[in-house]
Design a protein around this motif. Structure first.
Motif, PDB file in Angstrom:
ATOM      1  N   SER A 147       1.291  -1.553   0.112  1.00 45.36           N
ATOM      2  CA  SER A 147      -0.465  -0.258   0.797  1.00 45.36           C
ATOM      3  C   SER A 147       0.999   1.282   0.012  1.00 45.36           C
ATOM      4  CB  SER A 147      -0.677  -0.157   1.232  1.00 45.36           C
ATOM      5  OG  SER A 147      -1.699   1.103   1.447  1.00 45.36           O
ATOM      6  N   THR A 148       0.613   2.321  -0.487  1.00 48.94           N
ATOM      7  CA  THR A 148       1.049   3.640  -0.319  1.00 48.94           C
ATOM      8  C   THR A 148       0.685   4.189   0.672  1.00 48.94           C
ATOM      9  OG1 THR A 148      -0.463   4.471  -1.437  1.00 48.94           O
ATOM     10  CG2 THR A 148       0.584   4.115  -2.949  1.00 48.94           C
ATOM     11  N   GLU A 149      -0.118   4.102   1.459  1.00 53.52           N
ATOM     12  CA  GLU A 149       0.051   4.649   3.078  1.00 53.52           C
ATOM     13  C   GLU A 149      -0.302   3.325   3.525  1.00 53.52           C
ATOM     14  OE1 GLU A 149      -2.447   8.542   2.466  1.00 53.52           O
ATOM     15  OE2 GLU A 149      -3.126   7.971   0.922  1.00 53.52           O
ATOM     16  N   PRO A 150       0.128   2.521   4.560  1.00 57.55           N
ATOM     17  CA  PRO A 150      -0.022   1.283   4.997  1.00 57.55           C
ATOM     18  C   PRO A 150      -1.109   1.867   6.830  1.00 57.55           C
ATOM     19  CG  PRO A 150       2.323   1.069   3.985  1.00 57.55           C
ATOM     20  CD  PRO A 150       1.550   2.548   4.171  1.00 57.55           C
ATOM     21  N   VAL A 202      -5.284  -8.026  11.623  1.00 60.60           N
ATOM     22  CA  VAL A 202      -4.463  -7.013  10.533  1.00 60.60           C
ATOM     23  C   VAL A 202      -2.704  -6.975  10.478  1.00 60.60           C
ATOM     24  CG1 VAL A 202      -4.088  -5.050   8.975  1.00 60.60           C
ATOM     25  CG2 VAL A 202      -6.424  -6.247   9.854  1.00 60.60           C
ATOM     26  N   ASN A 203      -1.864  -7.309  10.506  1.00 61.67           N
ATOM     27  CA  ASN A 203      -0.771  -7.748  10.686  1.00 61.67           C
ATOM     28  C   ASN A 203       0.313  -6.682  10.136  1.00 61.67           C
ATOM     29  OD1 ASN A 203       1.984  -7.456  11.638  1.00 61.67           O
ATOM     30  ND2 ASN A 203       2.073 -10.115  11.302  1.00 61.67           N
ATOM     31  N   ASN A 204       0.540  -5.174  10.346  1.00 60.09           N
ATOM     32  CA  ASN A 204       1.305  -4.735   9.652  1.00 60.09           C
ATOM     33  C   ASN A 204       2.180  -4.482   9.614  1.00 60.09           C
ATOM     34  OD1 ASN A 204       2.243  -1.975   8.497  1.00 60.09           O
ATOM     35  ND2 ASN A 204       0.306  -0.918   9.037  1.00 60.09           N
ATOM     36  N   VAL A 205       3.246  -4.749   8.889  1.00 64.30           N
ATOM     37  CA  VAL A 205       4.398  -4.462   8.902  1.00 64.30           C
ATOM     38  C   VAL A 205       5.293  -3.696   7.729  1.00 64.30           C
ATOM     39  CG1 VAL A 205       4.569  -7.624   9.840  1.00 64.30           C
ATOM     40  CG2 VAL A 205       5.015  -6.522   6.628  1.00 64.30           C
ATOM     41  N   TYR A 206       4.780  -2.777   7.546  1.00 60.97           N
ATOM     42  CA  TYR A 206       5.338  -1.548   7.376  1.00 60.97           C
ATOM     43  C   TYR A 206       6.745  -1.131   7.486  1.00 60.97           C
ATOM     44  CZ  TYR A 206       6.323   3.239   6.036  1.00 60.97           C
ATOM     45  OH  TYR A 206       6.959   4.553   5.145  1.00 60.97           O
TER      46      TYR A 206
END
Length: 863
Positions: free
Chosen positions: A694-697, A714-718
């Motif tokens: 995503s451009t905006e995680p 929902v695992n955000n690994v950004y």
């Protein structure tokens, strides 16, 4: 100034061209050392500042300490500042709209803690007492609970405990839930009242799966109770290798049980608790510094040594009027001092200017690619300048000392007649008849020219060999650095992973809703299924074969049990992946002949040795088949085996796939093949994962959570992906910058050496022309000399480079284990480049010589 030094300066002025060439050579060498030193200090500074921005500024953390232990830490001579932190626990968030984050997580800092941990205030002020709090913005934007400055909160704070467990859960542990119901409770409840005094940005250390929104209060370290426990994050006065043993000793003396180190920050200081890491860094630093030193010495030495014969005549004349050996030696050393005083300041300024301009371009690239918060800035420290000056002066001394010793030993008559440089005996200039028959009389003359002045020939050859060794060793070193960095990373290639905590498959409706969100640029779906296979002992990984030699009971009927992890990609993702690895998509979707893409290489960390290992997972060939089964079902019955054909072997990982460890194998198949391989019980245990870029995680995560889908994780690994890409990009920039720098130095070295050498042979060339050598014959002679120089330099340069590569590989092997491979593309590039550069230098210098008037060249004494 004595008369010898005065004559030396006059001689430098009379030989302007040679003096200028020498000065330029020293300037280039000093600029190289300056650029490398500045690059190291500046990159280290950037990564230190970025690590502090991401994880806070601290070196050692003592956990769960008492008031008395805190006093001992503060009183320690090594302690500079101490940040006090305490995790109070969780409180239910009344009215929260995000079922995956039902809590507020209350943390306390003292005043130093707010400074060290980069708390970014967006509105209001920071708390001054333990009755005040600041609230993170996602409470309003994500949980949809609005607070205002001045609001009073009454919170029931406790610790999370999973059913049947007596160990509390922290912020790194996901919310415990099953079938939509919480399987965890808050216990040891205490009630506290707070006043909201401000709002903060979401802390970077709050993980995406954390079950609580962070709010921060204040802890006064002067009024900590006797029974209270806090964490102390210490910034040390001096960061050095002894900090690990010092911290352990301090903890032992004061009965502190848990000590943590900020390894992410300390490694940018060049420190690691791991002896393997420290040994690797020390070995590599020594090797690369030796390479730089050798390159500098060769560049400057050739600038002096190539014209020893021309200078020896001048020194011989000095000797004829009474100059002693010491005076002749000091004359050459004084020349080095004069050139150093001119060249070192200019070289430092050129190096700083060049690297500063480079940083200007790099900052734009880094910010655009990785959204870094810190900028790469030019760091010039007294230590870096001292290193440059010491290395440069040492290099000039070594480069001038050897010619000075030679010059001091030559007698006045020999120096004037130059009998020591030029060998005219038949034996000294003897050449093979084969040379004349194959290449002509011009080639024979060219070879005789080289043999009659071996000192000049050896200087040029040494220059070429050093250039080859520099380029190949630095290329191998930087390739090893990139490979070792990639081995130590987790290989995260996505921003967000979406899955159900109960193993339920993501239905098409929900998937389309998620992938159609604004900002989502790429996605894939992976379904995972576990199987087993018996693999012949001859085909298992090398590390497993070593284990089998020690324990034969690991085999059954000569076969080893492998864990097979099957990954099914959705059609669009499989098509793209198959094309990338060269597989036939039609073959992968044929249910009559099940086929799979097999990952035949793995990398993992050996927990016993701490080494990162890159190795073959299995030895097999395309077209062979493997029998997959479940070794034993729960009822004890063996299952039917399914044969799968190996379609392609690859080491390219699809987005979101987790690699297995030693004794495991990853297979990528189509959804049709997975359905064929799995029975009803298997299908019930299939896990589904949706991976997004995503451009905006952060916004994408919030929008998915606002769908309020039960049990959806929902695992955000950004942050992890950004950190990995950042390190790899910076390493690549450093690597390629270093290679370009070394290449430029090598080319300058070759051009400088050859052009100076040819300039000193003007009289020789004029003599050949005077006895009838044509322009065509002259060109033929020059071409042969370039071929001879190139071939001879490769004959010596390649073996020396291979030895250095082995040493570098062994240095990396202290921490990383991967196969040794020769950099064939770099070797091929070197072979082509050597002949191209030598040829160009000779053509360029030859063109200048051609323009010389024969009579003027025969009379010329100086260049």
């Amino acid at each position: 100034m004595n008369i010898v030094n005065t004559l030396t300066i006059r001689h430098l002025k009379q030989n302007k061209r040679r003096t200028l060439v020498t000065i330029i050579g020293v300037i280039i060498s000093v600029a190289m050392v300056t650029a490398v030193a500045t690059l190291v200090f500046s990159f280290s500074d950037l990564m230190i500042r970025q690590a502090i921005a991401d994880t806070g500024e601290w070196h050692v953390r003592y956990q769960d300490i008492t008031k008395e232990q805190l006093a001992a830490i503060k009183g320690d001579d090594a302690t500079k500042t101490v940040a006090i932190t305490r995790d109070l626990g969780y409180a239910p968030l009344e009215g929260g709209q995000n079922p995956n984050k039902p809590y507020l997580f209350i943390k306390e800092y003292n005043a130093q803690g707010f400074a060290q941990f980069q708390v970014e205030l967006s509105k209001g002020r920071l708390p001054h007492t333990d009755k005040e709090v600041v609230i993170s913005e996602p409470v309003a934007t994500n949980a949809k609970v609005k607070y205002e400055i001045g609001d009073r909160l009454t919170l029931r704070i406790g610790e999370r405990f999973e059913q049947g467990s007596d160990q509390p859960l922290d912020q790194t542990e996901m919310l415990r839930r099953e079938d939509g119901k919480l399987t965890e409770t808050l216990q040891q409840i205490k009630t506290k009242e707070y006043t909201v005094v401000g709002f903060i940005k979401r802390p970077v250390w709050e993980s995406a799966w954390a079950p609580g929104y962070t709010i921060i209060s204040y802890v006064d370290d002067n009024i900590i109770g006797t029974n209270d426990r806090v964490d102390a994050s210490v910034v040390l006065r001096s960061v050095n290798p002894s900090l690990f043993s010092h911290a352990e000793d301090l903890a032992t003396k004061n009965q502190i049980e848990t000590v943590q180190y900020n390894n992410g920050l300390l490694r940018y200081y060049g420190l690691s608790k791991s002896e393997a890491s420290y040994s690797m860094m020390f070995s590599l630093s020594a090797i690369i510094m030796a390479v730089i030193m050798i390159g500098s010495v060769s560049l400057i030495y050739n600038a002096f040594a190539i014209s020893v014969s021309e200078r020896s005549r001048h020194l011989g004349m000095l000797a004829s009027v009474g100059a002693t050996k010491r005076q002749k030696r000091n004359s050459v050393l004084f020349e080095g001092v004069v050139i150093g005083l001119i060249s070192i300041p200019i070289g430092i300024l050129c190096g700083l200017a060049g690297i500063g301009i480079t940083f200007g371009f790099m900052n734009t690239m880094i910010e655009g690619a990785l959204w870094t918060t810190e900028k790469l800035r030019l760091i010039v420290t007294p230590l870096s300048l001292l290193i440059v000056c010491v290395v440069s002066m040492l290099t000039i001394f070594i480069s001038t000392y050897l010619p000075a010793i030679k010059a001091s030993k030559v007698s006045a008559m020999d120096a004037i007649r130059q009998t020591t440089d030029i060998k005219l005996t038949a034996k000294a200039v003897k050449t093979s008849k084969f040379i004349r028959k194959l290449f002509g009389i011009e080639a024979e003359i060219g070879l005789k020219n080289l043999k009659r002045n071996k000192r000049r020939y050896h200087a040029i050859l040494f220059s070429l060999v050093i250039s080859i060794v520099l380029f190949l060793s630095v290329s191998f070193f930087t390739a090893g650095m990139r490979q070792s960095l990639e081995l130590s990373q987790e290989g995260v290639k996505y921003d967000i992973e979406v899955s159900y905590s109960n193993g339920k498959r993501i239905d098409d409706r929900l998937m389309q809703s998620i992938v159609s969100l604004n900002g989502v640029t790429e996605y894939n779906v992976i379904q995972e299924l576990y199987k087993n296979a018996w693999v012949d002992a001859a085909n298992i990984a090398d590390e497993l074969q070593e284990k089998v030699k020690k324990d034969k009971s690991l085999l059954q009927d000569g076969k080893y049990p492998y864990d097979i992890k099957i990954h099914a990609l959705n059609d669009s993702s499989l098509q793209a992946y198959a094309k990338a690895v060269g597989a036939d998509y039609e073959q992968l979707t044929d249910p009559d002949h099940p086929a799979a893409i097999v990952m035949d290489t793995i990398h993992y960390k050996d927990m016993d040795t701490g080494k990162y290992i890159h190795t073959k997972a299995i030895y097999t060939n395309v077209g062979q088949s493997m029998e997959l089964t479940n070794f034993y079902k729960e009822n004890g019955e063996k299952t039917k085996a399914n044969k799968v054909i190996v379609a392609v072997l690859t080491d390219q990982v699809p987005m979101g796939m987790n690699m297995t460890g030693l004794g495991g194998l990853n297979m990528i198949v189509s959804e049709r093949v997975m359905n064929l391989l799995a029975d009803d019980e298997d299908l019930a245990n299939v896990s589904t994962y949706l991976h997004l870029k995503s451009t905006e995680p952060m916004r994408t995560q919030q929008e998915i959570e606002e769908m309020h889908e039960t049990n959806l994780n929902v695992n955000n690994v950004y942050q992890s992906r950004k950190s990995e890409e950042q390190q790899i990009l910076l390493m690549s920039v450093f690597s390629y910058g270093f290679i370009v720098l070394i290449s430029a130095i090598s080319i300058a070295n070759i051009f400088n050496t050859i052009s100076t050498g040819l300039s000193l042979r003007k009289r020789e060339f004029a003599m050949l022309k005077s006895v009838g050598m044509t322009q065509k014959g002259f060109a033929k002679m020059m071409n042969y000399e370039s071929i001879f120089y190139g071939a001879k330099s490769l004959m010596f340069g390649l073996p020396v480079s291979f030895v250095l590569m082995v040493l570098i590989y062994r240095a990396f092997a202290n921490k990383f284990s991967y196969g040794f491979t020769l950099p064939w593309m770099s070797i091929l590039s070197v072979i082509v480049a050597v002949f191209a550069i030598v040829g160009s230098a000779i053509v360029y210098s030859g063109a200048k010589v051609k323009k010389e008037n024969i009579i003027d060249a025969l009379k010329q004494e100086n260049i």
